[in-house]
Design a protein around this motif. Structure first.
Motif, PDB file in Angstrom:
ATOM      1  N   UNK A  43     -14.366  66.527  14.507  1.00 52.71           N
ATOM      2  CA  UNK A  43     -14.336  67.919  14.066  1.00 52.71           C
ATOM      3  C   UNK A  43     -13.420  68.081  12.855  1.00 52.71           C
ATOM      4  N   UNK A  44     -12.277  67.421  12.879  1.00 53.83           N
ATOM      5  CA  UNK A  44     -11.375  67.471  11.725  1.00 53.83           C
ATOM      6  C   UNK A  44     -12.092  66.956  10.483  1.00 53.83           C
ATOM      7  N   UNK A  45     -12.793  65.844  10.628  1.00 54.47           N
ATOM      8  CA  UNK A  45     -13.516  65.270   9.488  1.00 54.47           C
ATOM      9  C   UNK A  45     -14.624  66.205   9.013  1.00 54.47           C
ATOM     10  N   UNK A  46     -15.362  66.803   9.942  1.00 53.47           N
ATOM     11  CA  UNK A  46     -16.447  67.712   9.574  1.00 53.47           C
ATOM     12  C   UNK A  46     -15.935  68.953   8.848  1.00 53.47           C
ATOM     13  N   UNK A 119      -7.861  78.489   3.612  1.00 54.27           N
ATOM     14  CA  UNK A 119      -8.802  77.572   2.970  1.00 54.27           C
ATOM     15  C   UNK A 119      -9.893  77.131   3.930  1.00 54.27           C
ATOM     16  N   UNK A 120      -9.537  77.024   5.199  1.00 58.90           N
ATOM     17  CA  UNK A 120     -10.466  76.533   6.227  1.00 58.90           C
ATOM     18  C   UNK A 120     -10.275  77.358   7.497  1.00 58.90           C
ATOM     19  N   UNK A 152     -15.913  77.014   6.731  1.00 60.11           N
ATOM     20  CA  UNK A 152     -15.846  77.327   8.151  1.00 60.11           C
ATOM     21  C   UNK A 152     -16.527  76.217   8.944  1.00 60.11           C
ATOM     22  N   UNK A 153     -15.972  75.925  10.119  1.00 59.33           N
ATOM     23  CA  UNK A 153     -16.594  75.006  11.071  1.00 59.33           C
ATOM     24  C   UNK A 153     -16.574  75.678  12.435  1.00 59.33           C
ATOM     25  N   UNK A 199     -26.024  72.204  10.226  1.00 61.80           N
ATOM     26  CA  UNK A 199     -25.637  72.132  11.629  1.00 61.80           C
ATOM     27  C   UNK A 199     -26.042  70.789  12.218  1.00 61.80           C
ATOM     28  N   UNK A 200     -25.509  70.511  13.397  1.00 57.81           N
ATOM     29  CA  UNK A 200     -25.834  69.260  14.072  1.00 57.81           C
ATOM     30  C   UNK A 200     -25.164  69.199  15.428  1.00 57.81           C
TER      31      UNK A 200
END
Length: 229
Positions: A43-46, A119-120, A152-153, A199-200
């Protein structure tokens, strides 16, 4: 049910909030079967987060993902975790020793932050806890507090597809997770204004959506184009 054990006494403003932080940590460890750090590392990488950036974790729970984000943005970045549950926030504060990683009680649909602060923005395994009628507003709030060009994630629980697995998860988690409509996350993000959506799935049970808040000039061109059409 597991849900009753974790939630405890219902929060008046957030009925889906989890009230027992230690129990949540125990069940998370069992549920992830030793793969929690690896999955959250994905998740951090995504999220694409980089050193020096400012991150908001919505529905941060016990702060697990927020701490991993803080390790990535260090030494000059910051992470703020927000959750409506006082016990979860207290647990997160007590178990965090990282500079620049802080926690605050708050609601996803009414974030206490100025426009364009972060930023995120990330949220994991939290949207299904937000009352259905407030989910669209929560994602609009994520859009609002992001700077133009911010990312955004959104990651949430993906119900099992097999009939047997659904029967097993039902008594433990209840209908909210058994029928969690993750297919609606991308349309909600689009409605909030996010672009560049993709998405995935992350095995064994996460679905994610990523998006970008368009730069101000890009939004302007889009409006102008619609008007011309």
């Amino acid at each position: 049910m597991l849900g009753r054990l974790l939630h405890g006494r219902p929060h008046p403003g957030a009925p889906g909030a989890i009230g027992h932080a230690r129990a949540y940590e125990v069940f998370s460890g069992l549920g992830f079967a030793g793969r929690r750090r690896r999955l959250y590392g994905q998740l951090v990488a995504l999220s694409g987060v980089r050193p020096g950036e400012h991150v908001l974790d919505v529905g941060c729970g016990t702060g697990y993902l927020a701490r991993m984000m803080a390790e990535t943005v260090a030494p000059d970045g910051t992470v703020l975790g927000v959750d409506p549950s006082g016990p979860m926030i207290r647990y997160a504060r007590d178990h965090t020793r990282l500079g620049g990683c802080t926690f605050s009680e708050g609601f996803a649909e009414d974030l206490d932050a100025p426009d364009g602060t972060f930023d995120v923005v990330v949220t994991s395994l939290a949207v299904h806890h937000i009352p259905e009628a407030k989910r669209a507003q929560a994602i609009k709030e994520m859009f609002r507090v992001l700077r133009p060009g911010g990312r955004v994630l959104i990651a949430d629980y993906r119900p099992p597809s097999g009939r047997l697995a659904r029967r097993l998860i039902g008594p433990l988690s209840g209908p909210v997770m058994r029928h969690n409509p993750v297919h609606l996350l991308e349309p909600l993000a689009r409605e909030a204004g996010f672009g560049g959506l993709n998405s995935g799935d992350l095995r064994p049970f996460l679905h994610f959506v990523r998006g970008v808040k368009p730069a101000a000039d890009e939004r302007g061109r889009g409006v102008a184009g619609e008007a011309a059409g």
